[in-house]
Enzyme design. Sequence first.
Site, PDB file in Angstrom:
ATOM      1  N   ASN A 110      -6.461 -28.405  33.594  1.00 55.55           N
ATOM      2  CA  ASN A 110      -6.285 -28.247  32.148  1.00 55.55           C
ATOM      3  C   ASN A 110      -4.999 -28.917  31.685  1.00 55.55           C
ATOM      4  O   ASN A 110      -4.008 -28.957  32.399  1.00 55.55           O
ATOM      5  CB  ASN A 110      -6.310 -26.757  31.752  1.00 55.55           C
ATOM      6  CG  ASN A 110      -4.927 -26.126  31.738  1.00 55.55           C
ATOM      7  OD1 ASN A 110      -4.181 -26.244  30.766  1.00 55.55           O
ATOM      8  ND2 ASN A 110      -4.563 -25.476  32.848  1.00 55.55           N
ATOM      9  N   PHE A 114      -0.340 -25.539  25.355  1.00 57.03           N
ATOM     10  CA  PHE A 114       0.097 -24.378  24.553  1.00 57.03           C
ATOM     11  C   PHE A 114      -0.558 -24.363  23.166  1.00 57.03           C
ATOM     12  O   PHE A 114       0.118 -24.213  22.137  1.00 57.03           O
ATOM     13  CB  PHE A 114       1.624 -24.340  24.378  1.00 57.03           C
ATOM     14  CG  PHE A 114       2.416 -24.051  25.622  1.00 57.03           C
ATOM     15  CD1 PHE A 114       1.821 -23.591  26.787  1.00 57.03           C
ATOM     16  CD2 PHE A 114       3.801 -24.211  25.619  1.00 57.03           C
ATOM     17  CE1 PHE A 114       2.571 -23.308  27.933  1.00 57.03           C
ATOM     18  CE2 PHE A 114       4.559 -23.937  26.751  1.00 57.03           C
ATOM     19  CZ  PHE A 114       3.943 -23.496  27.911  1.00 57.03           C
ATOM     20  N   SER A 176       4.656 -24.744  32.736  1.00 58.15           N
ATOM     21  CA  SER A 176       3.450 -25.476  32.349  1.00 58.15           C
ATOM     22  C   SER A 176       3.712 -26.964  32.526  1.00 58.15           C
ATOM     23  O   SER A 176       4.744 -27.467  32.094  1.00 58.15           O
ATOM     24  CB  SER A 176       3.098 -25.208  30.892  1.00 58.15           C
ATOM     25  OG  SER A 176       2.150 -26.176  30.467  1.00 58.15           O
ATOM     26  N   ASN A 178       2.105 -29.186  30.996  1.00 58.58           N
ATOM     27  CA  ASN A 178       1.510 -29.851  29.839  1.00 58.58           C
ATOM     28  C   ASN A 178       2.405 -29.904  28.605  1.00 58.58           C
ATOM     29  O   ASN A 178       1.972 -30.317  27.543  1.00 58.58           O
ATOM     30  CB  ASN A 178       0.178 -29.183  29.490  1.00 58.58           C
ATOM     31  CG  ASN A 178      -0.770 -29.222  30.675  1.00 58.58           C
ATOM     32  OD1 ASN A 178      -0.929 -30.264  31.311  1.00 58.58           O
ATOM     33  ND2 ASN A 178      -1.361 -28.087  31.013  1.00 58.58           N
ATOM     34  N   THR A 179       3.640 -29.439  28.745  1.00 61.97           N
ATOM     35  CA  THR A 179       4.632 -29.616  27.683  1.00 61.97           C
ATOM     36  C   THR A 179       5.708 -30.514  28.287  1.00 61.97           C
ATOM     37  O   THR A 179       6.405 -30.094  29.213  1.00 61.97           O
ATOM     38  CB  THR A 179       5.221 -28.258  27.238  1.00 61.97           C
ATOM     39  OG1 THR A 179       4.169 -27.487  26.646  1.00 61.97           O
ATOM     40  CG2 THR A 179       6.348 -28.426  26.234  1.00 61.97           C
ATOM     41  N   LYS A 212       8.204 -17.378  35.031  1.00 61.81           N
ATOM     42  CA  LYS A 212       7.034 -17.925  35.731  1.00 61.81           C
ATOM     43  C   LYS A 212       7.350 -19.328  36.215  1.00 61.81           C
ATOM     44  O   LYS A 212       7.753 -20.189  35.424  1.00 61.81           O
ATOM     45  CB  LYS A 212       5.819 -17.935  34.801  1.00 61.81           C
ATOM     46  CG  LYS A 212       4.541 -18.400  35.492  1.00 61.81           C
ATOM     47  CD  LYS A 212       3.315 -18.050  34.670  1.00 61.81           C
ATOM     48  CE  LYS A 212       2.055 -18.587  35.306  1.00 61.81           C
ATOM     49  NZ  LYS A 212       0.853 -18.221  34.528  1.00 61.81           N
ATOM     50  N   THR A 240       2.306 -18.455  41.037  1.00 62.47           N
ATOM     51  CA  THR A 240       2.806 -19.625  40.353  1.00 62.47           C
ATOM     52  C   THR A 240       1.895 -20.031  39.186  1.00 62.47           C
ATOM     53  O   THR A 240       0.807 -19.507  39.044  1.00 62.47           O
ATOM     54  CB  THR A 240       2.836 -20.876  41.286  1.00 62.47           C
ATOM     55  OG1 THR A 240       1.472 -21.230  41.616  1.00 62.47           O
ATOM     56  CG2 THR A 240       3.637 -20.630  42.530  1.00 62.47           C
ATOM     57  N   ASN A 241       2.359 -21.066  38.492  1.00 58.99           N
ATOM     58  CA  ASN A 241       1.546 -21.738  37.478  1.00 58.99           C
ATOM     59  C   ASN A 241       0.627 -22.765  38.177  1.00 58.99           C
ATOM     60  O   ASN A 241       0.514 -22.771  39.397  1.00 58.99           O
ATOM     61  CB  ASN A 241       2.476 -22.427  36.473  1.00 58.99           C
ATOM     62  CG  ASN A 241       1.899 -22.415  35.060  1.00 58.99           C
ATOM     63  OD1 ASN A 241       0.745 -22.796  34.864  1.00 58.99           O
ATOM     64  ND2 ASN A 241       2.677 -21.986  34.091  1.00 58.99           N
ATOM     65  N   THR A 242       0.009 -23.641  37.426  1.00 58.45           N
ATOM     66  CA  THR A 242      -0.876 -24.671  37.989  1.00 58.45           C
ATOM     67  C   THR A 242      -0.046 -25.781  38.647  1.00 58.45           C
ATOM     68  O   THR A 242       1.158 -25.893  38.395  1.00 58.45           O
ATOM     69  CB  THR A 242      -1.738 -25.293  36.869  1.00 58.45           C
ATOM     70  OG1 THR A 242      -0.852 -25.811  35.867  1.00 58.45           O
ATOM     71  CG2 THR A 242      -2.657 -24.266  36.241  1.00 58.45           C
ATOM     72  N   GLY A 293      -5.238 -19.426  42.650  1.00 58.60           N
ATOM     73  CA  GLY A 293      -6.298 -19.587  43.636  1.00 58.60           C
ATOM     74  C   GLY A 293      -6.816 -18.295  44.235  1.00 58.60           C
ATOM     75  O   GLY A 293      -7.432 -18.316  45.299  1.00 58.60           O
ATOM     76  N   TYR A 314      -7.075 -16.214  37.050  1.00 58.29           N
ATOM     77  CA  TYR A 314      -7.680 -16.864  35.890  1.00 58.29           C
ATOM     78  C   TYR A 314      -8.945 -17.595  36.372  1.00 58.29           C
ATOM     79  O   TYR A 314     -10.066 -17.197  36.094  1.00 58.29           O
ATOM     80  CB  TYR A 314      -6.692 -17.819  35.218  1.00 58.29           C
ATOM     81  CG  TYR A 314      -7.198 -18.460  33.937  1.00 58.29           C
ATOM     82  CD1 TYR A 314      -8.547 -18.741  33.745  1.00 58.29           C
ATOM     83  CD2 TYR A 314      -6.339 -18.784  32.897  1.00 58.29           C
ATOM     84  CE1 TYR A 314      -9.016 -19.311  32.582  1.00 58.29           C
ATOM     85  CE2 TYR A 314      -6.796 -19.357  31.721  1.00 58.29           C
ATOM     86  CZ  TYR A 314      -8.137 -19.622  31.576  1.00 58.29           C
ATOM     87  OH  TYR A 314      -8.606 -20.187  30.424  1.00 58.29           O
TER      88      TYR A 314
HETATM   89  C1  LIG Z   1      -7.167 -23.204  30.930  1.00 58.24           C
HETATM   90  C2  LIG Z   1      -5.885 -22.636  31.440  1.00 58.24           C
HETATM   91  C3  LIG Z   1      -4.852 -22.369  30.548  1.00 58.24           C
HETATM   92  C4  LIG Z   1      -3.639 -21.822  31.017  1.00 58.24           C
HETATM   93  N1  LIG Z   1      -2.662 -21.542  30.105  1.00 58.24           N
HETATM   94  C5  LIG Z   1      -1.516 -20.965  30.527  1.00 58.24           C
HETATM   95  C6  LIG Z   1      -0.498 -20.603  29.601  1.00 58.24           C
HETATM   96  O1  LIG Z   1      -0.633 -20.792  28.395  1.00 58.24           O
HETATM   97  N2  LIG Z   1       0.635 -20.043  30.095  1.00 58.24           N
HETATM   98  C7  LIG Z   1       0.826 -19.795  31.424  1.00 58.24           C
HETATM   99  O2  LIG Z   1       1.867 -19.255  31.810  1.00 58.24           O
HETATM  100  N3  LIG Z   1      -0.129 -20.108  32.325  1.00 58.24           N
HETATM  101  C8  LIG Z   1      -1.290 -20.678  31.908  1.00 58.24           C
HETATM  102  N4  LIG Z   1      -2.257 -21.004  32.820  1.00 58.24           N
HETATM  103  C9  LIG Z   1      -1.990 -20.807  34.264  1.00 58.24           C
HETATM  104  C10 LIG Z   1      -2.553 -19.500  34.802  1.00 58.24           C
HETATM  105  O3  LIG Z   1      -1.935 -18.384  34.196  1.00 58.24           O
HETATM  106  C11 LIG Z   1      -2.333 -19.424  36.326  1.00 58.24           C
HETATM  107  O4  LIG Z   1      -0.944 -19.388  36.584  1.00 58.24           O
HETATM  108  C12 LIG Z   1      -2.942 -20.603  37.056  1.00 58.24           C
HETATM  109  O5  LIG Z   1      -4.164 -20.984  36.488  1.00 58.24           O
HETATM  110  C13 LIG Z   1      -3.179 -20.294  38.536  1.00 58.24           C
HETATM  111  O6  LIG Z   1      -4.061 -19.208  38.693  1.00 58.24           O
HETATM  112  P1  LIG Z   1      -5.636 -19.371  38.978  1.00 58.24           P
HETATM  113  O7  LIG Z   1      -5.770 -20.305  40.134  1.00 58.24           O
HETATM  114  O8  LIG Z   1      -6.109 -17.977  39.255  1.00 58.24           O
HETATM  115  O9  LIG Z   1      -6.236 -19.926  37.734  1.00 58.24           O
HETATM  116  C14 LIG Z   1      -3.481 -21.541  32.393  1.00 58.24           C
HETATM  117  C15 LIG Z   1      -4.516 -21.815  33.281  1.00 58.24           C
HETATM  118  C16 LIG Z   1      -5.704 -22.343  32.837  1.00 58.24           C
HETATM  119  C17 LIG Z   1      -6.810 -22.620  33.818  1.00 58.24           C
END
Ligand SMILES: Cc1cc2nc3c(=O)[nH]c(=O)nc-3n(C[C@H](O)[C@H](O)[C@H](O)COP(=O)(O)O)c2cc1C
Length: 351
Positions: A110, A114, A176, A178-179, A212, A240-242, A293, A314
């Site tokens: 993704n 934000f 993130s 993406n910013t 985060k 973690t985040n992505t 994951g 997520y």
């Molecule tokens: C579509 C999408 C949007 C996300 N938006 C945010 C966000 O706005 N803020 C944030 O801290 N993490 C965001 N995340 C990251 C998730 O909170 C999470 O840290 C990440 O996806 C790893 O977990 P998962 O493998 O279970 O998805 C987003 C993830 C996805 C897939």
Amino acid sequence: MIWGATRKLLFRLDPERAHALGAGALRVLGAAGGALRPRPDPSLRVRCLGLDFDSPIGMAAGFDKGEVLVRGLHALGFSHVEVGTITPRPQAGNAPPRLFRLPEHQALINRMGFNNQGVLACGARLAGLPRQGRGVVGINVGKNKDTPNERAVDDYLAAIDGLHSWADYLVVNLSSPNTPGLRELQERGPLERLLGACVDRARPLGKPLLVKLAPDLAPEALDEAVDVAVGCGASGIIATNTTVQRPGAVASHPQASQAGGLSGAPLAPLALAALRRAWARAAGRIPIIGVGGVMDAADVYARIRAGASLVQVYTGLVYAGPALPRRVLEDLPNLLKKGGFATVEEAVGTA
Ligand SMILES: Cc1cc2nc3c(=O)[nH]c(=O)nc-3n(C[C@H](O)[C@H](O)[C@H](O)COP(=O)(O)O)c2cc1C
């Protein structure tokens, strides 16, 4: 079985359209109240951040970007929902398409950027949420894209000021991908200034504040970020985040070259390694929330044993479906028992 068929239909739709349908269903479920909510086994209770969680499993940030789907998600069985990321001013995010499925890998990419309606709109929705029986609500805050990093702290403080009354805990999201430039704020100097200011603002409000982090930090940079978080009085870390990496076989997927953060199964090894390292470095001084994951109860159990006091998902929900939290609530007590643990808290960090 039913989810298999539903997923097939949903996966024919554009991912954001499928998300909107899911959100609609959650609104209906939420309106039905908590009657359908599974009752977690007492062994799953976690006391963390000064709060009571009826299980460790929570909805990660980004699924509910301020629509406030909290009641529906709670009814699915999540103990907590992290709303956000919310920025002070509304912003549209990146142009679609900006969310991509990689079903062969149980993954998503993704670059939402934000997209959210800002502090005022989110606060108005949260104000309508009954306090009773809603589970724990975290609010994850960020900066607007057009705010330069030198003034980022103003955005974080404005979002905290505007939303803290509805938050059980607050999260400063610096990870993130993406910013543009956001992740630079995880470096020692900017992190000390920004996180220090946010902790100072949240402390008199009585709200725990977490940070985060990204899975792409070098191990030494992660250690440093943990040291700064502990040093400035943060209440915890979310790891973690992505990831911006495309590990293993994902690299050859047709969607792999899409810009954005990868989540789901291929993120697991990176997120788990970051969790382990953060746990070791924090050495019990602050708790770690594990995310990245996690696809089933065995993954939740492994994260707890690696040091997570709470575990969020997520992408797992997208692939395993809405029964995922309920299944975790059913299976996790048995995994704990087999491992010789009476409670989740006993198992944290034992691997
Ligand atoms: C579509 C999408 C949007 C996300 N938006 C945010 C966000 O706005 N803020 C944030 O801290 N993490 C965001 N995340 C990251 C998730 O909170 C999470 O840290 C990440 O996806 C790893 O977990 P998962 O493998 O279970 O998805 C987003 C993830 C996805 C897939």
